[in-house]
Motif scaffolding. Structure first.
Motif, short mmCIF file in Angstrom:
data_model
loop_
_atom_site.label_atom_id
_atom_site.label_comp_id
_atom_site.label_asym_id
_atom_site.label_seq_id
_atom_site.Cartn_x
_atom_site.Cartn_y
_atom_site.Cartn_z
N SER A 76 -40.55 5.01 -55.71
CA SER A 76 -41.09 3.69 -55.19
C SER A 76 -40.29 2.52 -55.76
O SER A 76 -40.50 1.19 -55.42
CB SER A 76 -42.70 3.54 -55.59
OG SER A 76 -42.74 3.69 -56.84
N CYS A 77 -39.52 2.74 -56.93
CA CYS A 77 -38.76 1.63 -57.50
C CYS A 77 -37.31 1.68 -57.29
O CYS A 77 -36.38 0.87 -57.76
CB CYS A 77 -39.12 1.42 -58.89
SG CYS A 77 -40.69 1.10 -59.17
N SER A 78 -36.77 2.85 -56.96
CA SER A 78 -35.36 3.16 -57.04
C SER A 78 -34.65 3.92 -55.89
O SER A 78 -35.23 4.31 -55.19
CB SER A 78 -34.85 3.89 -58.50
OG SER A 78 -35.67 5.27 -58.31
N LEU A 79 -33.14 3.69 -55.68
CA LEU A 79 -32.61 3.94 -54.57
C LEU A 79 -31.03 4.19 -55.20
O LEU A 79 -30.76 4.05 -56.12
CB LEU A 79 -32.62 3.06 -53.37
CG LEU A 79 -31.83 1.58 -53.89
CD1 LEU A 79 -30.46 1.47 -53.44
CD2 LEU A 79 -32.66 0.58 -53.53
N GLU A 80 -30.40 5.06 -54.27
CA GLU A 80 -29.07 5.37 -54.60
C GLU A 80 -28.08 5.11 -53.44
O GLU A 80 -28.55 5.29 -52.27
CB GLU A 80 -29.07 6.79 -55.13
CG GLU A 80 -29.26 7.99 -54.01
CD GLU A 80 -29.03 9.28 -54.77
OE1 GLU A 80 -28.38 9.35 -55.85
OE2 GLU A 80 -29.30 10.21 -54.22
N ILE A 81 -27.02 4.74 -53.74
CA ILE A 81 -26.20 4.66 -52.53
C ILE A 81 -24.80 5.10 -52.85
O ILE A 81 -24.40 5.24 -54.02
CB ILE A 81 -25.75 3.01 -52.38
CG1 ILE A 81 -24.88 2.82 -51.00
CG2 ILE A 81 -25.50 2.28 -53.48
CD1 ILE A 81 -24.78 1.23 -50.58
N ALA A 82 -23.99 5.68 -52.06
CA ALA A 82 -22.72 6.32 -52.24
C ALA A 82 -21.65 5.28 -53.01
O ALA A 82 -21.73 4.12 -52.71
CB ALA A 82 -21.99 6.89 -50.91
N ASN A 83 -21.12 6.08 -53.82
CA ASN A 83 -20.12 5.16 -54.61
C ASN A 83 -18.95 5.19 -53.73
O ASN A 83 -18.13 6.31 -53.71
CB ASN A 83 -19.79 5.47 -55.92
CG ASN A 83 -18.95 4.81 -56.79
OD1 ASN A 83 -18.40 3.84 -56.27
ND2 ASN A 83 -18.63 5.15 -58.02
#
Ligand SMILES: Nc1ncnc2c1ncn2[C@@H]1O[C@H](COP(=O)(O)OP(=O)(O)OP(=O)(O)O)[C@@H](O)[C@H]1O
Length: 673
Positions: A76-83
């Motif tokens: 509910s607070c974090s996300l990730e995205i490809a580098n």
């Protein structure tokens, strides 16, 4: 392999210790206390800008056949995205909240916006900003659709409901709500409620509040009222089709909702809370939008203002002495919300499509930087000036020039706003002694207010202390009495001291030789140049006075009393010697004394630094201090005010008084010697 790109620990490393402490205080909520403008001496507690990220779902026609999102929520607070630099890695971000593609309008509103609305009823400011690349869902989040209403309609609905409840009969405050709606289009501030107004100016008052003089304000009491003004105004907003969004916002839209509160009972405080609901235009990569001509120009203005916004955030984070708020209209308007006095929430909207990848990374980086910005919200509270029954005292008696200036209020002074607050405008007509409260020591005002509240809580029936004209008069009379007593005490003290000086001089034959028995030496030593050259005070032994009864106008007398014993210290201090000594007593008529005081007061209020130096015990430095104080605080109301001048102690004031009062009084009354 995963890499935490903007994780908290990495970001903290670059943050100065002082800033980290502030942030810690902000997050722990430690030592929160409300600060009002009334008690503006204290520093308001910090409140970090809250940042939420909302991921839009694929919308019709945007998903390719094998399209997978480039962003993924973790919790509910974090996300990730490809580098993009290293496909083996992902970049992780942490925010105050993350809303995934399935989140509803209600989730965002209830989770991030609703909680800050209560601050408006405390007289504090709040802002909600939707940020992100074009087509990422900012307008959807802020405005929504009739089926899925966004933050704006929901917040207005709740706020109006809250104000109705708070304003109900029997509640201590009466609340009213107004709205204004503007857009910043190509660096012009345009009133959406009154489009013919043209470009409006943004001003800042002396308290740091951002104002737009001339901006239309519509009172609203119901949601229907709001819609009646808002819907047609929204159609005035500049939108246009780009390759990435059929209805792309070409301007930053700002809805300003003001909640005014007036206390129903004394001390009739007023509070004002402002809510900014801002739908920013999206940053645009013109290679992809295909913008040309006007769209390209619009895009340039949008990108420039968003670039300045980034610079503002960076300057705040780095604690730079200059924050470039003035470099764009947008940042000037957001001065309250970023590093200013509002509880702020930034909703960064991002899109899942790979073609938005770079925009998304850039939006996430901006959002991550923004969450380090510290604001200092305070309660915008003032005292209503005109509500008490006026007592028949002239304006001049009640207010000194500087106080009168202050009572007019900073907005009026700074902006010349066409809509001055009702209180301020009527204040100039009806004045009460309690107007002085506005210029009193904040601590004293706080004490008066709590005393008033205490009386109320103890069931004191009827009108409270501060609004009861009779009591008010009694308080004033008591103050006057106390002042009179103080003056009497000072007069006595002065008499004593003057007598002492004379007695000592009389006891010293050498001293005696140096002056004629009819001249009071200490006062004649220095010439005082006021309006007329000062004349010497004449004092006479009792016998002389009796002989010269033909001088009825003599009002200063030194009476010589014979045969009184007095203990005087001999030169050898070990052997105090007791001997008969003539004792001198000074008598000054109260009228003459009053004249002396008045002359000193006039000189303090009107004299130049040079004039002031002609007074006893006033040198160059003190004269300048006095002139400086007078410029800052207005005229002295009594001679004893001198003690309030920084650098002049109470003791110095007393000795100044003693040294001057008699001389000036005598100068006024006696003929040339
Ligand atoms: N969470 C969502 N759920 C469903 N549809 C959405 C959502 N967010 C955005 N959309 C849709 O995506 C499209 C673009 O959204 P919107 O106009 O809000 O973007 P924007 O960020 O305001 O763009 P611009 O900066 O160009 O004005 C709209 O058709 C909108 O209805």
């Amino acid at each position: 392999m995963e890499r935490r790109a903007q994780g908290r620990s990495r970001m903290d490393a670059g943050v100065p210790v002082r800033r980290r402490r502030e942030m810690a205080a902000a997050t722990s909520g430690a030592s929160r206390c409300r600060l009002s403008k009334v008690g503006a001496g204290r520093r308001p507690p910090p409140a970090r800008v809250r940042v939420a990220v909302r991921l839009r779902p694929f919308v019709d026609g945007t998903a390719g056949e094998n399209d997978t999102p480039c962003v993924r929520g973790l919790d509910s607070c974090s996300l990730e995205i490809a580098n993009w630099r290293n496909h083996q890695e992902t970049l992780k971000y942490q925010f105050d909240a993350f809303y995934g593609e399935r989140s509803s309008q209600q989730d965002i509103y209830a989770g991030s916006v609703q909680p800050i609305l209560r601050h408006l009823l405390e007289g504090q400011n709040a802002s909600v900003l939707a940020y992100g690349p074009t087509g990422a869902g900012k307008t959807h989040t802020m405005l929504g659709s009739p089926e899925q209403p966004g933050v704006i309609p929901r917040a207005l609905m709740d706020l109006l409901q809250l104000t109705r409840e708070e304003s109900a009969e029997g509640r201590p405050w009466a609340l009213s709500v107004t709205m204004s709606y503007l857009e910043i289009y190509q660096e012009k501030v345009l009133d959406l409620l009154e489009p013919s107004s043209g470009d409006l100016v943004i001003r800042e008052d002396c308290r740091g509040n951002i104002l737009i003089p001339g901006l239309t304000q519509k009172p609203i009491t119901s949601f229907a009222d709001f819609e009646r003004h808002f819907l047609p105004a929204s159609r005035n907003r500049t939108v246009g089709a780009t390759r990435l969004n059929q209805r792309s916002s070409r301007s930053h839209a700002v809805l300003l909702v003001k909640v005014d509160q007036r206390e129903r009972l004394a001390p009739f405080r007023q509070r004002e809370g402002k809510l900014y609901l801002i739908d920013l235009a999206g940053s645009e990569d013109n290679r992809r939008t295909g913008n040309k001509g006007l769209r390209l120009k619009e895009s340039g203005a949008i990108n420039t203002s968003l670039f300045v916004l980034g610079k503002v955030v960076d300057a705040l984070n780095q604690g730079l002495p200059r924050v470039p708020y003035r470099d764009s209209k947008l940042t000037r308007l957001l001065q309250d919300s970023l590093g200013g006095s509002a509880h702020s929430i930034l909703i960064a909207n991002i899109a899942p499509e790979r073609r938005f990848y770079l925009d998304t990374v850039s939006a996430l980086n901006f959002a991550a930087r923004s969450k380090e910005v510290i604001n200092r919200p305070f309660t915008n509270e003032s005292l209503q000036l005109h509500v008490l029954a006026p007592i028949k005292l002239s304006k001049k008696e009640l207010l000194g020039p500087s106080e009168a200036k202050r009572a007019r209020g900073p907005e009026e002074e700074e902006t010349g706003s066409p809509e001055p607050p009702a209180a301020a405008s009527s204040a100039s007509q009806k004045l009460s002694p309690l107007q002085k409260l506005s210029s009193m020591d904040p601590a004293m005002v706080e004490r008066l207010l709590s005393l008033d509240r205490l009386l109320g809580s103890q069931g004191s029936q009827g009108t409270p202390l501060l609004s009861t004209p009779r009591r008010e008069r009694m308080v004033l009379m008591k103050t006057v009495e106390a002042k009179d007593l103080e003056i009497e005490r000072l007069k006595m003290k002065q008499k004593e001291l003057e007598a002492k000086v004379l007695a000592q001089e009389a006891a010293d034959p050498k001293e005696k030789e140096n002056y004629s028995p009819t001249m009071l030496r200490p006062l004649a030593r220095r010439t005082v140049t006021v309006a007329k050259p000062l004349k010497k005070a004449v004092v006479m032994p009792l016998q002389l006075i009796q002989e010269q009864a033909a001088y009825p106008s003599a009002e200063i007398h030194i009476l010589k009393k014979k045969g009184r014993k007095r203990k005087l210290e001999s030169l050898d201090a070990s052997e105090p010697e007791e001997r008969g000594e003539d004792c001198w007593e000074l008598q000054i008529s109260p009228e003459l004394l009053a004249h002396g005081r008045q002359k000193i007061l006039d000189l303090l209020n009107e004299g130049s630094a040079r004039d002031l130096r002609s007074l006893q015990r006033i040198g160059q430095k003190k004269a300048q201090l006095i002139v400086g104080w007078r410029e800052l605080h207005g005229p002295f109301s009594q001679v004893e005010d001198l003690e309030r001048v920084e650098g002049i102690s109470g003791k110095q004031m007393e000795s100044f008084l003693k040294a001057n009062i008699l001389g000036l009084a005598a100068g006024q009354r006696c003929g040339p010697s």
